[in-house]
Design an enzyme around this catalytic site. Structure first.
Site, PDB file in Angstrom:
ATOM      1  N   LYS A 200       1.002  -0.703   0.428  1.00  0.00           N
ATOM      2  CA  LYS A 200      -0.162   0.082  -0.675  1.00  0.00           C
ATOM      3  C   LYS A 200       0.747   1.690  -0.152  1.00  0.00           C
ATOM      4  O   LYS A 200       1.856   0.998   0.405  1.00  0.00           O
ATOM      5  CB  LYS A 200      -0.682   0.258   1.313  1.00  0.00           C
ATOM      6  N   HIS A 219      -6.956   2.657  14.876  1.00  0.00           N
ATOM      7  CA  HIS A 219      -7.431   0.732  14.694  1.00  0.00           C
ATOM      8  C   HIS A 219      -6.356  -0.013  14.652  1.00  0.00           C
ATOM      9  O   HIS A 219      -5.139   0.345  14.826  1.00  0.00           O
ATOM     10  CB  HIS A 219      -8.272   0.775  13.202  1.00  0.00           C
ATOM     11  N   ASP A 221      -4.072  -3.494  12.913  1.00  0.00           N
ATOM     12  CA  ASP A 221      -4.313  -3.505  11.253  1.00  0.00           C
ATOM     13  C   ASP A 221      -4.664  -5.216  11.690  1.00  0.00           C
ATOM     14  O   ASP A 221      -4.286  -6.676  12.732  1.00  0.00           O
ATOM     15  CB  ASP A 221      -2.944  -3.918  11.353  1.00  0.00           C
ATOM     16  N   HIS A 275      -2.864   2.773  16.521  1.00  0.00           N
ATOM     17  CA  HIS A 275      -2.432   3.277  16.160  1.00  0.00           C
ATOM     18  C   HIS A 275      -2.706   4.702  15.197  1.00  0.00           C
ATOM     19  O   HIS A 275      -4.354   3.643  15.069  1.00  0.00           O
ATOM     20  CB  HIS A 275      -1.168   2.557  15.260  1.00  0.00           C
TER      21      HIS A 275
END
Length: 333
Positions: A200, A219, A221, A275
């Site tokens: 990404k 959120h 991961d 994070h």
């Protein structure tokens, strides 16, 4: 050609932040970032040091995030990855839109933005470009841009992925042995040579009121772990002990985020890191994460050797595709 609403294009015409980007008070980075002088040190680990295995496991349990140096990924490979990413986002909007993500297909790959509203009706200050780089059966080169020159060539993506695969093996080995498992246990438990490497590029343009918004909301991961290359513009923050802390830029370091799948497999002994990302008033922040994920049909649950009468399973075993569906749609796990 698909139409893409772009934060990058929007940012060039704004003098003030539109209300849909203004976060509620409890989320605004200007008010919630720890600014004291006694912030704890986020681990920076020398992967060439004899104690690196123990330090990786300790950081994964204590922080869920750490930085690694002397990691074996050549600086030239990182620089080339960053070059083609910067040049892609410098292309005209209509050129980038040729690679727009098709949300109706349910696939994660392509160019897009964070202009979809979240549960609180807020938007995030970020554009992105996603695509798989491994295994070969899951790579669609039609998604990879023909410009800039070099994007589709091995040195910019496929060669970098080979370095990511070597680093992933080493990190899995360290994390496995610290749990009393065989060194190859995690690699195999997450799919072995069928592990998916998803690349990404995050693009956070300058923002007129950065203290009021976020590039990415808080959120964890859903990957096993994430390997991230940042540029030198401050932005990544980690939540620990009730505070948000800046992850300071360390030249030539890679940032490792422990994800949900490692927390599940370790039965909670390693922690997925919460994070978020802040943005800058004057400078563009970019980052290049690689998410290391199980194959979609692969089932992940607590490792059998870590489940005992005294430590029962804390998580349900699920196919990764089902876990992803539940998390994206905020359904019960």
């Amino acid at each position: 050609m698909a139409e893409v609403q772009s934060v990058q294009a929007l940012a060039s015409s704004l003098a003030a932040l539109p209300p849909e980007f203004v976060r509620s008070e409890h989320e605004r980075p200007g008010a919630t970032t720890f600014r004291g002088g006694d912030a704890p040190e986020i681990p920076v680990i020398d992967m060439a040091a004899p104690e690196s295995a123990a330090r990786v496991a300790e950081a994964a349990a204590e922080w869920g995030l750490f930085q690694v140096v002397n990691h074996g990924v050549p600086a030239a490979a990182v620089a080339e990855l960053q070059r083609v990413g910067r040049e892609f986002f410098a292309l005209p909007q209509e050129e980038k839109a040729r690679y727009a993500m098709d949300a109706s297909s349910g696939k994660m790959e392509g160019y897009g933005s964070k202009l979809q509203k979240d549960l609180e009706g807020k938007k995030a200050w970020a554009d992105f470009f996603f695509h798989n780089v491994a295994p070969p059966a899951m790579v669609n080169h039609d998604i990879w841009p023909s410009h800039p020159a070099g994007y589709r060539y091995a040195e910019a993506n496929e060669e970098y992925c080979k370095h990511m695969q070597r680093l992933a093996w080493k990190l899995f080995e360290h994390l496995s042995t610290a749990l009393g498992l065989d060194g190859g246990a995690m690699w195999e438990a997450f799919g072995g040579d069928e592990l998916v490497f998803l690349h990404k590029i995050n693009f956070y343009p300058p923002c007129p009121e950065p203290e009021l918004t976020l590039g990415v909301a808080p959120h964890t991961d859903m990957s096993t772990f994430t390997v991230l290359v940042p540029n030198d513009v401050q932005g990544l923050q980690v939540f620990k002990d009730g505070h948000w802390y800046d992850v300071k830029y360390v030249p030539d370091a890679l940032i490792i985020h422990i994800g949900d799948q490692i927390e599940i497999l370790s039965n909670g002994r390693y922690k997925a890191v919460l994070h978020r990302t802040t943005v800058d008033k004057d400078r563009t922040r970019m980052s290049w994460p690689v998410f290391v994920e199980p194959p979609p049909e692969h089932v992940v649950g607590p490792h059998p050797q870590l489940v005992t009468d005294g430590s029962p399973a804390k998580y349900k075993a699920k196919k990764f595709k089902d876990y992803r569906h539940c998390k994206i749609n905020k359904l019960p796990m």
